[in-house]
Every structure is written in structure tokens, then in C-alpha cells.
Design an enzyme around this catalytic site. Structure first.
Site, mmCIF file in Angstrom:
data_model
loop_
_atom_site.group_PDB
_atom_site.id
_atom_site.type_symbol
_atom_site.label_atom_id
_atom_site.label_comp_id
_atom_site.label_asym_id
_atom_site.label_seq_id
_atom_site.Cartn_x
_atom_site.Cartn_y
_atom_site.Cartn_z
ATOM 1 N N THR A 1 -5.934 1.072 8.282
ATOM 2 C CA THR A 1 -5.550 0.311 7.096
ATOM 3 C C THR A 1 -4.756 -0.930 7.466
ATOM 4 O OG1 THR A 1 -3.396 1.345 6.670
ATOM 5 C CG2 THR A 1 -5.348 2.547 5.918
ATOM 6 N N CYS A 2 -4.507 -1.759 6.460
ATOM 7 C CA CYS A 2 -3.739 -2.991 6.705
ATOM 8 C C CYS A 2 -2.247 -2.768 6.558
ATOM 9 C CB CYS A 2 -4.204 -4.097 5.759
ATOM 10 S SG CYS A 2 -3.858 -3.764 4.024
ATOM 11 N N ASP A 3 -1.817 -1.526 6.393
ATOM 12 C CA ASP A 3 -0.397 -1.196 6.267
ATOM 13 C C ASP A 3 0.200 -0.995 7.656
ATOM 14 O OD1 ASP A 3 2.084 0.259 5.829
ATOM 15 O OD2 ASP A 3 1.383 0.528 3.772
ATOM 16 N N ASN B 1 -6.738 2.363 0.837
ATOM 17 C CA ASN B 1 -7.355 1.161 1.413
ATOM 18 C C ASN B 1 -8.864 1.315 1.585
ATOM 19 O OD1 ASN B 1 -5.476 -0.969 3.760
ATOM 20 N ND2 ASN B 1 -6.430 -1.413 1.808
#
Length: 368
Positions: A311-313, A351
Site C-alpha cells: 500500500t501507499c501507507d 488500498n
């Protein structure tokens, strides 16, 4: 390893599940095992354990339905969630489950209304000793309150049945059971003065699985618990509620590298599985839970990498400074061991990334 199957995939070795269950039974003699199914309720795992004679512990009506689906008798099941929706109590009681945990007056009122005559066991707060996966603090009362609550249960037509506690998940200190068992003894003494004798002490779970460090032998846990039980005012049947210790080692999470990058002098390996779609315990432990990891290259030349999710986290990182094959690239596979507990059950599609598919097998050599 079957590389044609999509990832992420959680592979469960049912023979390893059976072996871990037998080890607990042998290592903690005289204690009835109720598997805490919250950590992995896959039907094939439940059926395997049921066939071995294991009993179960639930936290919801939905978990009870999963058990009855594989032939488990609700009468042999514990409902150990101290606070339950009224409808769940009604459903469980109607199904034949008769033992319920609680730790408040309001819960007693619900139980008296929805499960009249049921047996109840109070949740004691455990002495705070940090476990590998800290999980305590939400439930439990002190010995004086526990005594008063069990007497209040009697007044409501319920059966004061037992006392329960939980020292925390992945507990690496066998002595953690000592203080709670002393508190159990205090409750038993006070109740005996009121002509109430208990029929169960539930010493909970917390028995550890092996991750990246050695764990104490079961004999040390048995010795600590047996010493505490010997000091109780009278003998009482004992149950345990292991989860991780039964299934963690049986699981291997098969993941695919979706990309790599060098940032600030360290290689980052991005997988198609991470904290939000299968490895939430990495966040819960501050990335201190060290899963054993191998990869499909198995190269002699190694390098330390940061293993992260898709994910982009930025929180979505599994472990830092993991030794893997040098030159890993997109399409290679990474195998995360000891992943049988709290992976598929915690997973979301955050996501847009899929949780792992779960597949059970009986080929213990294929994951190594």
C-alpha cells in the site's frame, strides 16, 4: 512450491497443527485445551482439531456457527468474551452452550435474561507484565470485585462456575501466571466462606510460538502454573485457551515481490502482502515480531533489506533489516514463516490489495 498459484497465499500445514496441539496436551498435563479460534477459524483447522479431541473457545455467535458446522458440540465450548451482544447470548444458549464469561453487573443482567440458569465465570485482571504482543488491559476486575460479581450471579439465578484471566499474547515469561493465580486463590477463599465452590479455573492463553527468537520450554510454563494451582484452597479443573501456540508455526505466507528500491543506502523490498492485508501484528508490535523469512532465489550472497507491503501507507512495513538473497526483483517470491495466526483474520482490502487466500495441505516439506 507451486509458483503457478496467485499470491498472497497463506499455506497451512494441518499435520503441524496436529503436532503443536499434541505438544501442548503433553506439555501441560491435566489442563483441558479450548482452542481460541479467533486467531485462525479456518474450517479445515477447526475440523482437524475437533477430530483430535480439542475443545474450543469463542467470542461471538458467528464463531459458534463455524464450530457447529464442523460437528462441535456447543455444550463443550466456552464463550469467553466478557461483553457480548444480547442476541449472541440468546443464540448460544439456545444452541446448548452453557458457560459464559463476564466482568460486570450489566453483563450479568443480560445473561440472567438471555441464558437463565447458565454457568458463569468472572474475568480477573492479570498482573501487567509486557508480553510479545501486548493485548491486556481492556477486561478484568480485581479479586474483591470478582468475588462480589460471582455472588451477584448467584442472586440472579446463575451458577457461579469459575474464574478466568489472560496474561497477554506471546508471553515469554512463565512466571506471568503466578500473580493471577494468587488472585484466583483469594477469590476462591472468599467464596468458600459464602458456601460457593468453583468448578473451573481458566488460565487463558498466551503460550508463545517460535518466531525469530527462542521461547521457553513448555515445562517451565507447566511448572509455574502447577505451582500456582497447588496453592489454591482446593483442587479445581483447569482449562487453557491457546491460539497462536497451536497454529502459528503451521502457516507460511507466500508473497510476491512487486518491486524494489534503494533509499538512503538500504534496499526496500515491496511485497504483495503487508501489515494491512495480513500482517497487522507487525504494527501492533512496533515491527518487533520477527517472522522467519526465506525467498525463492536462495542465493548464497545475502543483503539486509527492509521488507514492506504494497500500500501507499508508510506504516505498511513488515520488518526492518531482514536478510534476503541479493538481487531480489519483481516476480521473485518471499516466504514468511510462523504466519498461521492473526494473519488472514486481521486482513482487509485496504488500498485495494487482496487479503491472502488460505489453503490447507498435509505436505510439511513443501514450505521449507
Amino acid at each position: 512450491m507451486d509458483h503457478s498459484r496467485p499470491t498472497p497465499e497463506l499455506l497451512i500445514d494441518l499435520d503441524r497443527v496436529a503436532a503443536e496441539y499434541h505438544a501442548l496436551v503433553a506439555g501441560l498435563p491435566g489442563m483441558t485445551v479450548h482452542y481460541a479460534m479467533k486467531c485462525n477459524p479456518h474450517p479445515e483447522i477447526l475440523a482437524e482439531l475437533h477430530g483430535l479431541g480439542c475443545r474450543f473457545e469463542i467470542a461471538s455467535a458467528a464463531e459458534l456457527d463455524l464450530l457447529t458446522g464442523v460437528g462441535v458440540d456447543p455444550a463443550e465450548t466456552l464463550f469467553s468474551n466478557p461483553v457480548k451482544p444480547l442476541a449472541h447470548i440468546e443464540h448460544a444458549h439456545a444452541s446448548g452452550l452453557w458457560r459464559f464469561a463476564f466482568d460486570s453487573e450489566e453483563e450479568l443482567d443480560k445473561l440472567a435474561a438471555a441464558a437463565p440458569g447458565a454457568a458463569v465465570y468472572v474475568r480477573l485482571a492479570a498482573h501487567q507484565i509486557r508480553s510479545g504482543v501486548p493485548s491486556e488491559g481492556k477486561f478484568g476486575v480485581d479479586p474483591a470485585a470478582a468475588t462480589a460479581l460471582l455472588l451477584a450471579a448467584r442472586d440472579r439465578g446463575l451458577r457461579p462456575f469459575g474464574v478466568a484471566f489472560h496474561v497477554g499474547s506471546q508471553m515469554l515469561l512463565p512466571q506471568a501466571w503466578r500473580a493471577p493465580l494468587r488472585a484466583v486463590g483469594q477469590v476462591m477463599e472468599k467464596l468458600a466462606a459464602e458456601q460457593v465452590l468453583l468448578d473451573m479455573v481458566d488460565v487463558g492463553g498466551g503460550f508463545p510460538a517460535r518466531y525469530g527468537r527462542a521461547v521457553p520450554p513448555l515445562s517451565e510454563y507447566a511448572a509455574a502454573i502447577e505451582t500456582g494451582l497447588a496453592a489454591l484452597p482446593y483442587p479445581v479443573p483447569v482449562v487453557i485457551e491457546p491460539g497462536r501456540a497451536v497454529v502459528a508455526a503451521a502457516g507460511t505466507l507466500r508473497a510476491t515481490v512487486i518491486g524494489t528500491a534503494v533509499r538512503h543506502g538500504r534496499r526496500w523490498v515491496h511485497l504483495d502482502v503487508g501489515a494491512f492485508n495480513g500482517l497487522m501484528e507487525c504494527l501492533e508490535t512496533g515491527n518487533e515480531l520477527r517472522f522467519p523469512v526465506t525467498d525463492s532465489r536462495r542465493a548464497a550472497t545475502r543483503e539486509r533489506c527492509h521488507l514492506t507491503g504494497p500500500t501507499c501507507d508508510s506504516q505498511d512495513t513488515i520488518m526492518f533489516d531482514v536478510e534476503l538473497s541479493a538481487g531480489l526483483r519483481a516476480g521473485d517470491e518471499v516466504y514468511i514463516g510462523s504466519a498461521g495466526s492473526y494473519t488472514s483474520v486481521y486482513a482487509s482490502s485496504f488500498n485495494g490489495f487482496d487479503p491472502p487466500h488460505v489453503r490447507c495441505t498435509r505436505d510439511p516439506g513443501r514450505f521449507r
